[in-house]
Write an enzyme that holds these catalytic residues in place. Structure first.
Site, PDB file in Angstrom:
ATOM      1  N   ASP A  52       8.368  48.765  54.796  1.00  0.00           N
ATOM      2  CA  ASP A  52       9.443  49.401  55.522  1.00  0.00           C
ATOM      3  C   ASP A  52       9.823  50.830  55.086  1.00  0.00           C
ATOM      4  OD1 ASP A  52      10.161  48.818  52.848  1.00  0.00           O
ATOM      5  OD2 ASP A  52      11.770  47.741  53.295  1.00  0.00           O
ATOM      6  N   SER A  53       8.669  51.185  54.157  1.00  0.00           N
ATOM      7  CA  SER A  53       8.550  52.763  53.842  1.00  0.00           C
ATOM      8  C   SER A  53       8.394  53.361  55.439  1.00  0.00           C
ATOM      9  CB  SER A  53       7.494  53.189  53.082  1.00  0.00           C
ATOM     10  OG  SER A  53       6.260  52.461  53.496  1.00  0.00           O
ATOM     11  N   ASP A  91       6.358  44.016  55.647  1.00  0.00           N
ATOM     12  CA  ASP A  91       7.594  44.041  54.874  1.00  0.00           C
ATOM     13  C   ASP A  91       8.803  43.341  55.903  1.00  0.00           C
ATOM     14  OD1 ASP A  91       7.634  44.554  52.374  1.00  0.00           O
ATOM     15  OD2 ASP A  91       7.807  46.871  52.957  1.00  0.00           O
ATOM     16  N   LYS A 121       6.157  40.348  53.009  1.00  0.00           N
ATOM     17  CA  LYS A 121       6.488  40.639  51.641  1.00  0.00           C
ATOM     18  C   LYS A 121       7.971  40.630  51.985  1.00  0.00           C
ATOM     19  CE  LYS A 121       5.935  45.152  49.840  1.00  0.00           C
ATOM     20  NZ  LYS A 121       7.182  45.363  49.803  1.00  0.00           N
ATOM     21  N   GLU A 123      11.781  41.553  49.076  1.00  0.00           N
ATOM     22  CA  GLU A 123      12.200  42.138  47.817  1.00  0.00           C
ATOM     23  C   GLU A 123      13.176  41.298  46.979  1.00  0.00           C
ATOM     24  OE1 GLU A 123      13.712  46.053  48.517  1.00  0.00           O
ATOM     25  OE2 GLU A 123      11.782  47.025  49.316  1.00  0.00           O
ATOM     26  N   GLU A 190       7.248  47.626  41.126  1.00  0.00           N
ATOM     27  CA  GLU A 190       7.255  49.104  41.484  1.00  0.00           C
ATOM     28  C   GLU A 190       7.993  49.889  40.307  1.00  0.00           C
ATOM     29  OE1 GLU A 190       8.710  49.832  45.483  1.00  0.00           O
ATOM     30  OE2 GLU A 190       8.760  52.149  44.937  1.00  0.00           O
TER      31      GLU A 190
HETATM   32  O1  KIV Z   1       7.587  49.787  51.841  1.00  0.00           O
HETATM   33  C1  KIV Z   1       6.667  50.147  51.224  1.00  0.00           C
HETATM   34  O2  KIV Z   1       5.792  51.039  51.208  1.00  0.00           O
HETATM   35  C2  KIV Z   1       6.364  49.241  49.685  1.00  0.00           C
HETATM   36  C3  KIV Z   1       5.555  49.774  48.945  1.00  0.00           C
HETATM   37  C4  KIV Z   1       5.981  50.969  48.094  1.00  0.00           C
HETATM   38  C5  KIV Z   1       5.024  48.923  47.826  1.00  0.00           C
HETATM   39  O3  KIV Z   1       7.020  48.430  49.591  1.00  0.00           O
END
Ligand code: KIV
Length: 272
Positions: A52-53, A91, A121, A123, A190
């Site tokens: 989600d980055s 994510d 994934k 959090e 992280e």
């Molecule tokens: O969204 C992302 O890029 C991440 C990584 C930094 C692990 O969750």
């Protein structure tokens, strides 16, 4: 010859477990589009994370919170179309799984069905236990993410190192064990102290992938734009830059602009 050419055996969650058992490190990067995903896959990356980055590096938002499930599915399906070997993990975006395990399951199923990805994934630890368990009932592999969890940035207030204090470190260890027990196939840690990450990796049987968590874990992940030097103002201590694409792209585009304006491009051979 690229790793891709030598070995086209697909990376699976089971393969990642084997890698941990054999002490073979796991290399993971983020990817959000077809062209880059194809390059990273051919270069031998084990896991591609559609993070989600994307909210930051693709869309220019300050945080990861605004990206939507539809946008994540768009990025994920572009990556999946490019990949032949890597495991593709996506994510679950902010608001698509917290607090309602039924919604978490629906979100995960949408990602798997509409993008063709291999895992999701999310959090958090105990707070999302029910969501993780519910997603797993549908046979969708889940990767956990603890430590600095950017979807909680407004709770933390800063992007500094997490779990330096004993109480937070203890909660992180408890959460990591819980996620393994519930059935996560791997865990991202992280920006936490290297000693703590090492302890978690040694006490868990699932692979632990670090970002800013030191060497003594089972693999590493970085955001692709950061490690290739496309982003330049993000300079955390944990980041190693492997290229300066900002300079390369700026020079190339500058040369193109020059050639167009000076009527050097196109030449005789570059026209019909
Ligand atoms: O969204 C992302 O890029 C991440 C990584 C930094 C692990 O969750």
């Amino acid at each position: 010859m690229s790793v891709h050419k030598k070995e086209l055996k697909k990376v699976t969650t089971h393969r990642l477990h084997e890698m941990k058992q054999n002490g073979e490190k796991i290399a993971m990067l983020t990817a959000y589009d077809f062209s880059m995903a194809r390059l990273l896959d051919s270069a031998g990356i084990d896991v591609l994370l559609v993070g989600d980055s994307a909210s930051n590096v693709m869309a220019g938002h300050e945080t990861t919170l605004p990206i939507t499930l539809d946008q994540m599915i768009y990025h994920a399906s572009s990556v999946v179309r490019a990949v032949e070997r890597a495991l593709v993990v996506v994510d679950l975006p902010f608001g698509s799984y917290q607090g309602n395990s039924g919604e978490a399951l629906r979100s995960a199923i949408r990602i798997m069905k509409e993008s063709g990805a291999h895992a999701v994934k999310l959090e958090g630890g105990a707070e999302v236990e029910e969501s993780v368990a519910r997603i797993l009932t549908a046979g969708v592999p889940v990767m956990g993410h603890l430590g600095l969890t950017p979807q909680s940035i407004y709770k933390f207030g800063t992007y500094t190192v997490r779990a330096k204090e004993e109480a937070e470190a203890k909660k992180l260890i408890d959460d990591a064990k819980l996620l393994e027990e519930v059935g996560c196939f791997a865990l991202v840690l992280e920006k936490i102290p290297a000693k703590l990450a090492s302890k978690v990796a040694s006490e868990l049987s699932i692979p632990v992938i670090g970002i800013g968590a030191g060497l003594d874990v089972d693999g590493q992940v970085l955001v692709m734009q950061d490690m290739l030097g496309i982003t330049q103002d993000f300079k955390p201590r944990f980041l190693r830059r492997y290229a300066d694409l900002q300079q390369i792209i700026t020079d190339a585009v500058g040369n193109y602009v020059h050639d167009v304006k000076s009527k050097d491009f196109p030449n005789e051979e570059e026209q019909y």
